[in-house]
Enzyme design. Structure first.
Site, PDB file in Angstrom:
ATOM      1  N   GLU A   1       0.879  -1.176   0.000  1.00 10.87           N
ATOM      2  CA  GLU A   1       0.000   0.000   0.000  1.00 10.87           C
ATOM      3  C   GLU A   1       0.910   1.217   0.000  1.00 10.87           C
ATOM      4  O   GLU A   1       1.567   1.523   1.000  1.00 10.87           O
ATOM      5  CB  GLU A   1      -0.892   0.007   1.243  1.00 10.87           C
ATOM      6  CG  GLU A   1      -1.764   1.270   1.307  1.00 10.87           C
ATOM      7  CD  GLU A   1      -2.481   1.415   2.651  1.00 10.87           C
ATOM      8  OE1 GLU A   1      -2.846   0.394   3.268  1.00 10.87           O
ATOM      9  OE2 GLU A   1      -2.639   2.566   3.098  1.00 10.87           O
TER      10      GLU A   1
ATOM     11  N   ARG B   1       0.545  10.234   0.595  1.00 14.10           N
ATOM     12  CA  ARG B   1       0.949  11.287   1.528  1.00 14.10           C
ATOM     13  C   ARG B   1       2.161  12.051   1.022  1.00 14.10           C
ATOM     14  O   ARG B   1       2.448  13.139   1.485  1.00 14.10           O
ATOM     15  CB  ARG B   1       1.318  10.659   2.874  1.00 14.10           C
ATOM     16  CG  ARG B   1       0.169  10.683   3.839  1.00 14.10           C
ATOM     17  CD  ARG B   1       0.540   9.946   5.081  1.00 14.10           C
ATOM     18  NE  ARG B   1      -0.161   8.697   5.120  1.00 14.10           N
ATOM     19  CZ  ARG B   1      -0.055   7.819   6.098  1.00 14.10           C
ATOM     20  NH1 ARG B   1       0.758   8.029   7.111  1.00 14.10           N
ATOM     21  NH2 ARG B   1      -0.754   6.717   6.071  1.00 14.10           N
TER      22      ARG B   1
ATOM     23  N   LYS C   1     -11.066  -1.289   6.515  1.00 18.10           N
ATOM     24  CA  LYS C   1      -9.891  -1.016   7.342  1.00 18.10           C
ATOM     25  C   LYS C   1     -10.401  -0.577   8.722  1.00 18.10           C
ATOM     26  O   LYS C   1     -11.293   0.284   8.806  1.00 18.10           O
ATOM     27  CB  LYS C   1      -9.094   0.105   6.670  1.00 18.10           C
ATOM     28  CG  LYS C   1      -7.950   0.662   7.474  1.00 18.10           C
ATOM     29  CD  LYS C   1      -7.150   1.647   6.619  1.00 18.10           C
ATOM     30  CE  LYS C   1      -6.045   2.305   7.425  1.00 18.10           C
ATOM     31  NZ  LYS C   1      -5.079   3.021   6.584  1.00 18.10           N
TER      32      LYS C   1
HETATM   33  C1  3PG Z   1      -2.101   4.254   7.842  1.00 24.61           C
HETATM   34  O1  3PG Z   1      -2.217   5.217   7.117  1.00 24.61           O
HETATM   35  O2  3PG Z   1      -2.673   3.196   7.614  1.00 24.61           O
HETATM   36  C2  3PG Z   1      -1.308   4.398   9.085  1.00 24.61           C
HETATM   37  O3  3PG Z   1      -0.544   5.545   9.072  1.00 24.61           O
HETATM   38  C3  3PG Z   1      -0.479   3.213   9.376  1.00 24.61           C
HETATM   39  O4  3PG Z   1      -0.368   3.188  10.725  1.00 24.61           O
HETATM   40  P1  3PG Z   1       1.025   2.939  11.454  1.00 24.61           P
HETATM   41  O5  3PG Z   1       2.023   3.851  10.782  1.00 24.61           O
HETATM   42  O6  3PG Z   1       0.759   3.290  12.880  1.00 24.61           O
HETATM   43  O7  3PG Z   1       1.367   1.488  11.260  1.00 24.61           O
END
Ligand code: 3PG
Length: 213
Positions: free
Chosen positions: A42, A46, A129
């Site tokens: 994924e 960002r 999710k």
């Molecule tokens: C996401 O966008 O799914 C999260 O930022 C992932 O979460 P984590 O960085 O705490 O694993």
């Protein structure tokens, strides 16, 4: 369509959530994850590198690349046009979901309450999710949501690391667990792909061990 994607996700059990600073690093990272037996990525929108990174990996059938942090319909369109095979969002935006369904691309919006699950369910979604997982009660909440929504499979994501993974893997309504712990910004900045491979392989071994129980 969703069933095929759910099966693929279940088979892998993990969704590494990736923020790339350089699209040119995407291939080395995908190879490193694949070496750890992790063929799903994924790549989030960002960073500006997100879309070109997706585009650079999309045609290679050794892995399945999706887009994360897709906040609206227009971003979904650009990600799908770039070759994203699935769309992930932190929250539930109905226009984005409708657009992905129309393009027949699996979409996994983030939810964390029964109201949101119900809304997504009524849009026809069965894979969601659960985000931000650790902050919203973790595995206990996922388990509780399984009561009223037995048809829904979740991808808990947010604050999960190698130590917390097992709590989620033992739940029947968890298709896969997402997170950045295998692909942290620090590892990517250092181009430490050996550690990425070993963290992916360790997580995959945990998935396999949980399935044998
Ligand atoms: C996401 O966008 O799914 C999260 O930022 C992932 O979460 P984590 O960085 O705490 O694993």
């Amino acid at each position: 369509m969703d069933e095929v994607f759910v099966e693929q996700l279940r088979g892998c059990g993990l969704v590494p959530v990736i923020v790339l600073e350089q699209a040119s690093e995407a291939r080395a990272l995908a190879e490193a994850l694949l070496a750890g037996d992790l063929p799903i990525l994924e790549i989030t929108l960002r960073s500006a590198a997100g879309l070109p990174a997706i585009e650079s990996l999309a045609d290679d059938s050794r892995w399945t690349v999706g887009a994360g942090t897709v906040l609206n319909r227009d971003e979904a369109r650009r990600a799908i046009d770039a070759g994203a095979k699935f769309i992930v969002a932190p929250g539930l935006d109905e226009a984005t979901v409708a657009y992905c369904l129309d393009r027949q691309v699996p979409v996994t919006p983030g939810v964390c309450t029964a109201t949101e699950v119900q809304r997504a369910f009524n849009m026809g979604l069965r894979l969601l999710k659960f985000f931000p997982a650790e902050a919203f009660g973790g595995a206990a909440t996922v388990k509780a949501l399984g009561g009223p929504f037995p048809q829904v499979q979740f991808v808990p994501t947010g604050g999960i690391n190698a130590a917390g993974l097992a709590n989620y893997l033992k739940l029947g309504n968890v298709a896969a667990v997402g997170g950045s712990w295998m692909v942290t910004r620090e590892l990517l900045a250092a181009r430490d792909y050996g550690t990425v491979t070993s963290l992916a392989a360790t997580a995959r071994a945990q998935v396999q061990a949980s399935r044998r129980q």
